[in-house]
Design a protein around this motif. Sequence first.
Motif, PDB file in Angstrom:
ATOM      1  N   UNK A  83       0.839  -1.208   0.000  1.00 20.82           N
ATOM      2  CA  UNK A  83       0.000   0.000   0.000  1.00 20.82           C
ATOM      3  C   UNK A  83       0.869   1.251   0.000  1.00 20.82           C
ATOM      4  N   UNK A  84       1.936   1.241   0.795  1.00 18.01           N
ATOM      5  CA  UNK A  84       2.809   2.399   0.870  1.00 18.01           C
ATOM      6  C   UNK A  84       3.540   2.688  -0.432  1.00 18.01           C
ATOM      7  N   UNK A  85       3.753   1.668  -1.245  1.00 14.59           N
ATOM      8  CA  UNK A  85       4.491   1.837  -2.492  1.00 14.59           C
ATOM      9  C   UNK A  85       3.591   1.987  -3.706  1.00 14.59           C
ATOM     10  N   UNK A  86       2.274   2.045  -3.509  1.00 18.06           N
ATOM     11  CA  UNK A  86       1.343   2.044  -4.641  1.00 18.06           C
ATOM     12  C   UNK A  86       1.613   3.197  -5.610  1.00 18.06           C
ATOM     13  N   UNK A 130       2.743   2.654  -9.569  1.00 22.33           N
ATOM     14  CA  UNK A 130       1.946   3.172 -10.681  1.00 22.33           C
ATOM     15  C   UNK A 130       2.770   4.112 -11.560  1.00 22.33           C
ATOM     16  N   UNK A 131       3.636   4.907 -10.932  1.00 24.70           N
ATOM     17  CA  UNK A 131       4.451   5.860 -11.673  1.00 24.70           C
ATOM     18  C   UNK A 131       5.482   5.160 -12.560  1.00 24.70           C
ATOM     19  N   UNK A 188      -6.612   3.920  -6.391  1.00 31.95           N
ATOM     20  CA  UNK A 188      -6.507   5.370  -6.200  1.00 31.95           C
ATOM     21  C   UNK A 188      -5.378   5.958  -7.043  1.00 31.95           C
ATOM     22  N   UNK A 189      -4.430   5.127  -7.462  1.00 32.28           N
ATOM     23  CA  UNK A 189      -3.321   5.590  -8.305  1.00 32.28           C
ATOM     24  C   UNK A 189      -3.582   5.342  -9.781  1.00 32.28           C
ATOM     25  N   UNK A 190      -4.802   4.958 -10.124  1.00 33.91           N
ATOM     26  CA  UNK A 190      -5.175   4.808 -11.530  1.00 33.91           C
ATOM     27  C   UNK A 190      -5.011   3.413 -12.102  1.00 33.91           C
ATOM     28  N   UNK A 191      -4.614   2.443 -11.299  1.00 33.93           N
ATOM     29  CA  UNK A 191      -4.487   1.073 -11.797  1.00 33.93           C
ATOM     30  C   UNK A 191      -5.841   0.375 -11.715  1.00 33.93           C
ATOM     31  N   UNK A 192      -6.034  -0.613 -12.572  1.00 31.88           N
ATOM     32  CA  UNK A 192      -7.289  -1.355 -12.580  1.00 31.88           C
ATOM     33  C   UNK A 192      -7.019  -2.840 -12.377  1.00 31.88           C
TER      34      UNK A 192
END
Length: 293
Positions: A237-240, A244-245, A272-276
């Motif tokens: 979670x901390x690296x999400x 994503x970047x 929340x970071x745009x991944x699906x």
Amino acid sequence: MNRRHATMLETVSVVVPEDAVEAYEAALQGACGTVGLFLDDDTGLWHLEGVKDQGEGEAELATGLALAAAATGVDAELSRHETPAEGWLARTYDSFPEQLVGRRFAVRGTHLSGPATPGRLLLTLDAGVAFGSGEHGSTRGCLRALERVAYRRPRRILDLGTGSGILAMAAARLLHRPVLGTDIDPWSVRVSAENAALNGLAKQVRFRRADGWSSPVVRTPAPYDLIFANILARPLCGMARHLARHLAPGGTAILAGLLDSQARWVLAAHRRQGLRLDFTLREGRWTTLVLRT
């Protein structure tokens, strides 16, 4: 392959409820070369066991247990007993038969003789030092996920928190692509490199010590077409945002090390970071998430 442990080992163990598994597993991993866990179906409690050199890593173990207790509110009692190295290795060998994973992979210990199962991509590990040996549900889920996404032919591949190197080696063997494997633990990096050499993959797979996405070793080759992260729920979670970047457009991330109860909030952090979500796989109580940009 050189053994890491001394002649005398010790086993340390705790019994905890499911919501404390992640924290206490991390506590044992900070001091132990190998950690295993199993669910007692009668009580609903998890038994976690770690094996380490006797007398080594005591400060790390004490700190990890204190942090786990503070984070979970569960003050688990630590048990320990001496474990003669030869006896432990014999039991390890007995409990590490050839593992057939998915449709393509076979994982075997160096202690096994005789031919491997035909028609499988073989990965060989030393059961005396192996962690991520193909029998854990999170490792099996990652290997099955790799089979399902292989048709996308990813070119730039990262195995973050590589452990034994099994996922990096599997990707290199299946996809015939170079793979970067990284881990914060220097011993993991050394063992992974030895495993790659054992499997004839030393030229395809590079292993480097790195502290996650904070290291240029990890960031510089990005973006990646395929990222494995078989770690733990909280650090995932901390690296999400960083994952994503650094995931290429159309790229795939395979996330594991998650109990079923943890998968939902790990998925939410990455959404929340745009991944699906592409699909999920389950092995026992463990969930593997496969995400895409």
